[in-house]
Design a protein around this motif. Structure first.
Motif, PDB file in Angstrom:
ATOM      1  N   ARG A 189      37.398  50.741  35.182  1.00 62.36           N
ATOM      2  CA  ARG A 189      38.830  50.769  34.917  1.00 62.36           C
ATOM      3  C   ARG A 189      39.622  50.435  36.192  1.00 62.36           C
ATOM      4  N   GLU A 190      39.144  50.883  37.354  1.00 61.66           N
ATOM      5  CA  GLU A 190      39.828  50.581  38.612  1.00 61.66           C
ATOM      6  C   GLU A 190      39.620  49.119  39.000  1.00 61.66           C
ATOM      7  N   ARG A 191      38.400  48.640  38.856  1.00 62.34           N
ATOM      8  CA  ARG A 191      38.122  47.243  39.199  1.00 62.34           C
ATOM      9  C   ARG A 191      38.927  46.306  38.308  1.00 62.34           C
ATOM     10  N   ARG A 192      39.056  46.651  37.033  1.00 70.41           N
ATOM     11  CA  ARG A 192      39.827  45.813  36.115  1.00 70.41           C
ATOM     12  C   ARG A 192      41.304  45.786  36.513  1.00 70.41           C
ATOM     13  N   ALA A 193      41.851  46.926  36.877  1.00 74.15           N
ATOM     14  CA  ALA A 193      43.254  46.977  37.294  1.00 74.15           C
ATOM     15  C   ALA A 193      43.491  46.109  38.527  1.00 74.15           C
ATOM     16  N   LEU A 194      42.567  46.159  39.481  1.00 72.11           N
ATOM     17  CA  LEU A 194      42.689  45.338  40.681  1.00 72.11           C
ATOM     18  C   LEU A 194      42.584  43.855  40.345  1.00 72.11           C
ATOM     19  N   LEU A 195      41.705  43.523  39.402  1.00 69.80           N
ATOM     20  CA  LEU A 195      41.553  42.124  38.990  1.00 69.80           C
ATOM     21  C   LEU A 195      42.845  41.607  38.360  1.00 69.80           C
ATOM     22  N   GLU A 196      43.450  42.411  37.497  1.00 74.40           N
ATOM     23  CA  GLU A 196      44.699  41.996  36.870  1.00 74.40           C
ATOM     24  C   GLU A 196      45.807  41.824  37.913  1.00 74.40           C
ATOM     25  N   GLU A 197      45.825  42.700  38.908  1.00 76.07           N
ATOM     26  CA  GLU A 197      46.817  42.576  39.979  1.00 76.07           C
ATOM     27  C   GLU A 197      46.626  41.286  40.771  1.00 76.07           C
ATOM     28  N   LEU A 198      45.371  40.887  40.967  1.00 73.13           N
ATOM     29  CA  LEU A 198      45.106  39.637  41.673  1.00 73.13           C
ATOM     30  C   LEU A 198      45.686  38.448  40.918  1.00 73.13           C
ATOM     31  N   PHE A 199      45.471  38.413  39.615  1.00 72.93           N
ATOM     32  CA  PHE A 199      45.986  37.300  38.813  1.00 72.93           C
ATOM     33  C   PHE A 199      47.511  37.290  38.814  1.00 72.93           C
ATOM     34  N   THR A 200      48.096  38.460  38.681  1.00 72.22           N
ATOM     35  CA  THR A 200      49.558  38.532  38.662  1.00 72.22           C
ATOM     36  C   THR A 200      50.142  38.196  40.033  1.00 72.22           C
ATOM     37  N   GLY A 201      49.571  38.775  41.080  1.00 76.84           N
ATOM     38  CA  GLY A 201      50.113  38.580  42.417  1.00 76.84           C
ATOM     39  C   GLY A 201      50.010  37.163  42.924  1.00 76.84           C
ATOM     40  N   HIS A 202      48.948  36.461  42.545  1.00 75.09           N
ATOM     41  CA  HIS A 202      48.754  35.086  43.005  1.00 75.09           C
ATOM     42  C   HIS A 202      49.208  34.051  41.977  1.00 75.09           C
ATOM     43  N   GLY A 203      49.714  34.515  40.841  1.00 73.34           N
ATOM     44  CA  GLY A 203      50.177  33.587  39.820  1.00 73.34           C
ATOM     45  C   GLY A 203      49.095  32.628  39.349  1.00 73.34           C
ATOM     46  N   THR A 211      39.930  44.849  25.979  1.00 81.98           N
ATOM     47  CA  THR A 211      40.626  45.789  25.119  1.00 81.98           C
ATOM     48  C   THR A 211      39.821  47.076  25.003  1.00 81.98           C
ATOM     49  N   THR A 212      40.516  48.176  24.727  1.00 78.53           N
ATOM     50  CA  THR A 212      39.852  49.439  24.404  1.00 78.53           C
ATOM     51  C   THR A 212      40.025  49.769  22.930  1.00 78.53           C
ATOM     52  N   ASP A 213      40.623  48.838  22.178  1.00 76.14           N
ATOM     53  CA  ASP A 213      40.881  49.050  20.752  1.00 76.14           C
ATOM     54  C   ASP A 213      39.737  48.465  19.931  1.00 76.14           C
ATOM     55  N   LEU A 214      39.077  49.295  19.147  1.00 74.48           N
ATOM     56  CA  LEU A 214      37.918  48.858  18.391  1.00 74.48           C
ATOM     57  C   LEU A 214      38.283  47.783  17.369  1.00 74.48           C
ATOM     58  N   ALA A 215      39.424  47.926  16.705  1.00 74.58           N
ATOM     59  CA  ALA A 215      39.830  46.941  15.701  1.00 74.58           C
ATOM     60  C   ALA A 215      40.044  45.571  16.342  1.00 74.58           C
ATOM     61  N   THR A 216      40.637  45.560  17.525  1.00 72.78           N
ATOM     62  CA  THR A 216      40.848  44.287  18.229  1.00 72.78           C
ATOM     63  C   THR A 216      39.520  43.658  18.604  1.00 72.78           C
ATOM     64  N   ALA A 217      38.584  44.475  19.085  1.00 73.84           N
ATOM     65  CA  ALA A 217      37.266  43.952  19.451  1.00 73.84           C
ATOM     66  C   ALA A 217      36.562  43.351  18.241  1.00 73.84           C
ATOM     67  N   VAL A 268      31.398  30.303  22.415  1.00 77.57           N
ATOM     68  CA  VAL A 268      31.677  31.738  22.472  1.00 77.57           C
ATOM     69  C   VAL A 268      30.756  32.427  21.473  1.00 77.57           C
ATOM     70  N   GLU A 269      29.878  33.284  21.966  1.00 76.20           N
ATOM     71  CA  GLU A 269      28.840  33.832  21.105  1.00 76.20           C
ATOM     72  C   GLU A 269      29.020  35.289  20.760  1.00 76.20           C
ATOM     73  N   GLY A 270      29.929  36.004  21.440  1.00 82.12           N
ATOM     74  CA  GLY A 270      30.094  37.417  21.127  1.00 82.12           C
ATOM     75  C   GLY A 270      30.985  38.110  22.135  1.00 82.12           C
ATOM     76  N   ILE A 271      30.828  39.427  22.215  1.00 83.30           N
ATOM     77  CA  ILE A 271      31.617  40.241  23.140  1.00 83.30           C
ATOM     78  C   ILE A 271      30.677  41.138  23.938  1.00 83.30           C
ATOM     79  N   VAL A 272      31.192  41.670  25.047  1.00 85.31           N
ATOM     80  CA  VAL A 272      30.419  42.571  25.906  1.00 85.31           C
ATOM     81  C   VAL A 272      31.131  43.910  25.962  1.00 85.31           C
ATOM     82  N   ALA A 273      30.390  44.990  25.736  1.00 82.43           N
ATOM     83  CA  ALA A 273      30.943  46.346  25.774  1.00 82.43           C
ATOM     84  C   ALA A 273      30.546  47.014  27.088  1.00 82.43           C
ATOM     85  N   LYS A 274      31.540  47.602  27.771  1.00 83.65           N
ATOM     86  CA  LYS A 274      31.305  48.268  29.049  1.00 83.65           C
ATOM     87  C   LYS A 274      31.939  49.647  29.021  1.00 83.65           C
ATOM     88  N   GLY A 275      31.395  50.546  29.818  1.00 81.81           N
ATOM     89  CA  GLY A 275      31.990  51.863  29.975  1.00 81.81           C
ATOM     90  C   GLY A 275      33.087  51.822  31.029  1.00 81.81           C
TER      91      GLY A 275
END
Length: 242
Positions: free
Chosen positions: A42-56, A67-73, A86-93
């Motif tokens: 969850r922390e690594r993901r937040a930092l990754l999103e900040e990188l994309f936003t900060g560098h445009g 996503t953390t929403d099962l219906a969306t997944a 695209v063959e599927g999705i990956v689930a992570k803790g």
């Protein structure tokens, strides 16, 4: 990338145009010299999103959606896997650290049944080991789409009862088949008469040319349909089982 990595030097420039690449980021392991592997996802993901936003960052830089929403997944698994490659999705803790060389994630592939023509085998006519499959393109040429995993003994007996040696002029005479998708290693195949149809279970990973990236699983012979009933080359994982 696998296709391009296996290419010879002279063909590489053409493949860049044929198979353009994007950089899809799904994790960040180091930032400003600080190792992030022990941090929870969850922390690594937040930092990754900040990188994309900060560098445009934009294409060809792409942030892999999360996503953390099962219906969306579930919706992603059903709809996004219709896109070639695209063959599927990956689930992570969310609390998982990043463990190099360890299996800590779960890959969920979408699979379905479809049909293809048996054009060649490995092994013998009486005891085929695996099937090399094809489909006709719009011009009527038989094009390879992939191979199966090794057949179980009862499957080999079933298929062997119906195989016939290829007649002269088989469309795959002189053709070499890679042992795996994108590999330079070739299979030692026996050509067979291309009139048997196999029902297979396949995932959604199909390249732009219509070839399955991963081996398929043989389910049964479709003696009730002909080669002309099989989906055409390039139709990907379209199901035709009945």
């Amino acid at each position: 990338m696998q296709r391009r990595a296996a290419a010879r030097g002279r063909t590489a420039p053409g493949l860049v145009a044929r198979w353009p690449a994007c950089f899809v980021a799904f994790d960040v392991l180091q930032l400003d010299g600080v190792e992030l592997l022990p941090r929870p996802y969850r922390e690594r993901r937040a930092l990754l999103e900040e990188l994309f936003t900060g560098h445009g960052l934009s294409a060809p830089w792409t942030l892999c959606p999360m996503t953390t929403d099962l219906a969306t997944a579930r919706e992603w698994l059903e709809s996004w896997t219709d896109v070639s490659g695209v063959e599927g999705i990956v689930a992570k803790g969310l609390n998982q650290p990043y463990r190099p060389s360890a299996r800590g994630w779960t890959k969920v592939r979408r699979r379905g049944t479809t049909e293809a023509i048996i054009g060649a085998i490995t092994g013998t006519l009486a005891r085929p080991q695996l099937l090399v499959l094809g489909r006709h393109d719009p011009a009527g040429r038989l094009r390879g789409v992939g191979r199966t995993i090794p057949l179980r003994p009862e499957q080999a007996r079933q298929v062997g009862e119906h195989l016939a040696a290829a007649d002269p002029g088989h469309p795959w005479e002189g053709v070499r088949f890679a042992s795996t998708w994108g590999s330079r290693d070739v299979l030692d195949v026996v050509l067979v008469r291309p009139d048997l149809v196999a029902e297979v279970n396949a995932d959604r990973a199909v390249d732009r040319g219509g070839e399955y990236r991963h081996p398929m699983r043989f389910k049964r012979l479709r003696l009730d349909v002909t080669a002309e009933d099989v989906p055409r080359f390039g139709q990907g994982p379209a199901a035709a089982a009945g």
